[in-house]
Design a protein around this motif. Sequence first.
Motif, PDB file in Angstrom:
ATOM      1  N   ASN A 201       0.817  -1.220   0.000  1.00  0.00           N
ATOM      2  CA  ASN A 201       0.000   0.000   0.000  1.00  0.00           C
ATOM      3  C   ASN A 201       0.851   1.270   0.000  1.00  0.00           C
ATOM      4  N   LYS A 202       2.150   1.145  -0.199  1.00  0.00           N
ATOM      5  CA  LYS A 202       3.021   2.319  -0.235  1.00  0.00           C
ATOM      6  C   LYS A 202       2.652   3.287  -1.364  1.00  0.00           C
ATOM      7  N   PRO A 203       2.371   2.793  -2.591  1.00  0.00           N
ATOM      8  CA  PRO A 203       1.945   3.733  -3.646  1.00  0.00           C
ATOM      9  C   PRO A 203       0.687   4.506  -3.260  1.00  0.00           C
ATOM     10  N   MET A 204      -0.247   3.837  -2.562  1.00  0.00           N
ATOM     11  CA  MET A 204      -1.482   4.508  -2.162  1.00  0.00           C
ATOM     12  C   MET A 204      -1.210   5.580  -1.106  1.00  0.00           C
ATOM     13  N   LYS A 205      -0.273   5.305  -0.194  1.00  0.00           N
ATOM     14  CA  LYS A 205       0.072   6.308   0.815  1.00  0.00           C
ATOM     15  C   LYS A 205       0.710   7.531   0.157  1.00  0.00           C
ATOM     16  N   ILE A 206       1.577   7.296  -0.832  1.00  0.00           N
ATOM     17  CA  ILE A 206       2.190   8.401  -1.566  1.00  0.00           C
ATOM     18  C   ILE A 206       1.112   9.190  -2.306  1.00  0.00           C
ATOM     19  N   TYR A 207       0.157   8.474  -2.882  1.00  0.00           N
ATOM     20  CA  TYR A 207      -0.953   9.120  -3.581  1.00  0.00           C
ATOM     21  C   TYR A 207      -1.740  10.033  -2.645  1.00  0.00           C
ATOM     22  N   LEU A 208      -2.062   9.547  -1.452  1.00  0.00           N
ATOM     23  CA  LEU A 208      -2.836  10.331  -0.496  1.00  0.00           C
ATOM     24  C   LEU A 208      -2.099  11.609  -0.097  1.00  0.00           C
ATOM     25  N   TYR A 209      -0.802  11.500   0.157  1.00  0.00           N
ATOM     26  CA  TYR A 209      -0.022  12.687   0.502  1.00  0.00           C
ATOM     27  C   TYR A 209       0.022  13.671  -0.669  1.00  0.00           C
TER      28      TYR A 209
ATOM     29  N   LEU B  45     -18.497  11.846   9.798  1.00  0.00           N
ATOM     30  CA  LEU B  45     -18.884  10.751   8.905  1.00  0.00           C
ATOM     31  C   LEU B  45     -17.788   9.695   8.834  1.00  0.00           C
ATOM     32  N   TYR B  46     -16.540  10.150   8.759  1.00  0.00           N
ATOM     33  CA  TYR B  46     -15.411   9.219   8.675  1.00  0.00           C
ATOM     34  C   TYR B  46     -15.312   8.341   9.916  1.00  0.00           C
ATOM     35  N   LYS B  47     -15.742   8.861  11.056  1.00  0.00           N
ATOM     36  CA  LYS B  47     -15.644   8.114  12.303  1.00  0.00           C
ATOM     37  C   LYS B  47     -16.764   7.080  12.465  1.00  0.00           C
ATOM     38  N   ILE B  48     -17.759   7.099  11.581  1.00  0.00           N
ATOM     39  CA  ILE B  48     -18.782   6.052  11.603  1.00  0.00           C
ATOM     40  C   ILE B  48     -18.130   4.748  11.149  1.00  0.00           C
ATOM     41  N   ARG B  49     -18.292   3.696  11.910  1.00  0.00           N
ATOM     42  CA  ARG B  49     -17.522   2.469  11.686  1.00  0.00           C
ATOM     43  C   ARG B  49     -17.618   1.946  10.250  1.00  0.00           C
ATOM     44  N   LYS B  50     -18.819   1.840   9.716  1.00  0.00           N
ATOM     45  CA  LYS B  50     -18.978   1.270   8.371  1.00  0.00           C
ATOM     46  C   LYS B  50     -18.329   2.152   7.311  1.00  0.00           C
ATOM     47  N   ILE B  51     -18.474   3.473   7.465  1.00  0.00           N
ATOM     48  CA  ILE B  51     -17.838   4.380   6.522  1.00  0.00           C
ATOM     49  C   ILE B  51     -16.329   4.316   6.665  1.00  0.00           C
ATOM     50  N   ASN B  52     -15.853   4.227   7.905  1.00  0.00           N
ATOM     51  CA  ASN B  52     -14.426   4.104   8.171  1.00  0.00           C
ATOM     52  C   ASN B  52     -13.844   2.855   7.501  1.00  0.00           C
ATOM     53  N   GLN B  53     -14.559   1.759   7.630  1.00  0.00           N
ATOM     54  CA  GLN B  53     -14.098   0.501   7.029  1.00  0.00           C
ATOM     55  C   GLN B  53     -14.090   0.592   5.505  1.00  0.00           C
ATOM     56  N   LEU B  54     -15.108   1.265   4.938  1.00  0.00           N
ATOM     57  CA  LEU B  54     -15.168   1.430   3.484  1.00  0.00           C
ATOM     58  C   LEU B  54     -14.008   2.276   2.985  1.00  0.00           C
ATOM     59  N   VAL B  55     -13.724   3.379   3.681  1.00  0.00           N
ATOM     60  CA  VAL B  55     -12.615   4.253   3.295  1.00  0.00           C
ATOM     61  C   VAL B  55     -11.291   3.505   3.374  1.00  0.00           C
ATOM     62  N   ASN B  56     -11.128   2.709   4.433  1.00  0.00           N
ATOM     63  CA  ASN B  56      -9.896   1.925   4.584  1.00  0.00           C
ATOM     64  C   ASN B  56      -9.706   0.946   3.431  1.00  0.00           C
ATOM     65  N   LYS B  57     -10.808   0.344   2.987  1.00  0.00           N
ATOM     66  CA  LYS B  57     -10.716  -0.595   1.857  1.00  0.00           C
ATOM     67  C   LYS B  57     -10.385   0.143   0.563  1.00  0.00           C
ATOM     68  N   LEU B  58     -11.017   1.288   0.359  1.00  0.00           N
ATOM     69  CA  LEU B  58     -10.784   2.052  -0.866  1.00  0.00           C
ATOM     70  C   LEU B  58      -9.333   2.508  -0.987  1.00  0.00           C
ATOM     71  N   PHE B  59      -8.734   2.868   0.152  1.00  0.00           N
ATOM     72  CA  PHE B  59      -7.364   3.375   0.128  1.00  0.00           C
ATOM     73  C   PHE B  59      -6.347   2.357   0.648  1.00  0.00           C
ATOM     74  N   LEU B  60      -6.769   1.115   0.750  1.00  0.00           N
ATOM     75  CA  LEU B  60      -5.875   0.009   1.120  1.00  0.00           C
ATOM     76  C   LEU B  60      -5.132   0.296   2.420  1.00  0.00           C
ATOM     77  N   ILE B  61      -5.851   0.850   3.373  1.00  0.00           N
ATOM     78  CA  ILE B  61      -5.238   1.238   4.642  1.00  0.00           C
ATOM     79  C   ILE B  61      -5.312   0.086   5.625  1.00  0.00           C
ATOM     80  N   LYS B  62      -4.183  -0.222   6.213  1.00  0.00           N
ATOM     81  CA  LYS B  62      -4.124  -1.259   7.239  1.00  0.00           C
ATOM     82  C   LYS B  62      -4.112  -0.603   8.604  1.00  0.00           C
ATOM     83  N   LYS B  63      -4.605  -1.283   9.601  1.00  0.00           N
ATOM     84  CA  LYS B  63      -4.751  -0.703  10.936  1.00  0.00           C
ATOM     85  C   LYS B  63      -3.433  -0.204  11.495  1.00  0.00           C
ATOM     86  N   TYR B  64      -2.346  -0.877  11.140  1.00  0.00           N
ATOM     87  CA  TYR B  64      -1.075  -0.453  11.725  1.00  0.00           C
ATOM     88  C   TYR B  64      -0.463   0.714  10.954  1.00  0.00           C
ATOM     89  N   ASP B  65      -1.043   1.075   9.822  1.00  0.00           N
ATOM     90  CA  ASP B  65      -0.520   2.214   9.066  1.00  0.00           C
ATOM     91  C   ASP B  65      -1.105   3.528   9.548  1.00  0.00           C
TER      92      ASP B  65
END
Length: 230
Positions: A65-73, A206-226
Motif C-alpha cells: 500500500n506504499k503507492p497509495m500512501k504516496i498518492y494520499l499525501y 462521517l469518517y468516524k462512523i464504523r462502516k464508513i471508516n471501514q469502506l474508506v480503509n478498503k478504498l485506500f488500502l489502509i491497514k490498521k497499523y498504518d
Amino acid sequence: MKKLLMIISSIIFYLIGLTVFGYYMYLELAPRVGMDETDRIILLFLLAFFFYLGTFLLSKYLKSNKPMKIYLYAIFILYIITLIKLTLFDSDYGRVGLNFFDWSKENFEVYVRNNNLIPFKTIIEYITRQDRVAIINLLGNLIAFAPMGLFLPLLFKKQNKLKNFIFTNIAIILVIEVLQFLSLSGSFDIDDLILNLLGALLIYGLYKIRKINQLVNKLFLIKKYDFKTY
C-alpha cells in the motif's frame, strides 16, 4: 496474465491522469485562457480519480500500500495548494496575493468596516437573503475545509483525537483569515471560521462512523497499523 493486465491498466490510467493534469496547467497558465471554479473542481476530481485508479492497481500489483500512501499525501498537497490559491491568489474573488505593501488610511478604514467579529451575524444575513451569492458563500465556506475531515485523520495519527483535529483546523483557518486581511485579499469574518470548521467536522464525523471508516480503509488500502483510526 492478470498481473500484466493490472500493470498495463495502471499505466493507462496514469497517462490519462497526466493528460488531465497537463490540460489543467494549460488553463491555469496560458494567457487569456481561464476557467471558472466548476471547471477547476471537475478537472481536479478527474485528475484525482484517474490517479487513484492507477495507484490502486499498482498497489495490488506490488502487493503493497506504499503507492497509495504516496498518492494520499500528493492529493493532500494538491488540495492545500488549491486552497491557498482560492483564498489568497484567485483574482475572480478579489484576491491580490500576498500584497503587504498597499496599505493606506483609506484601505484600513474600509477593511475595518468589513470585518465581522460577531458570531453568526454573516451566516444569518446570508440565510435571510437566500440569493445566489449568499448560497455560494455559505456552501463554499462549508466545502472549502471539508476535505480536512478526511485527509487529516487519514494521514496524521494524532489528528484522530477530536481536540487535536479542531485545534489544527482553527489554526489553519486563522492563518488564512489573517493573511487575507493583511494582504488586502479579504476581510476577517468569524463566521468564515465557523463555517470552515463545521464543514471539516461534518466529514470528520462521517469518517468516524464504523462502516464508513471501514469502506474508506478498503478504498485506500489502509491497514490498521498504518493509520490509527480509533
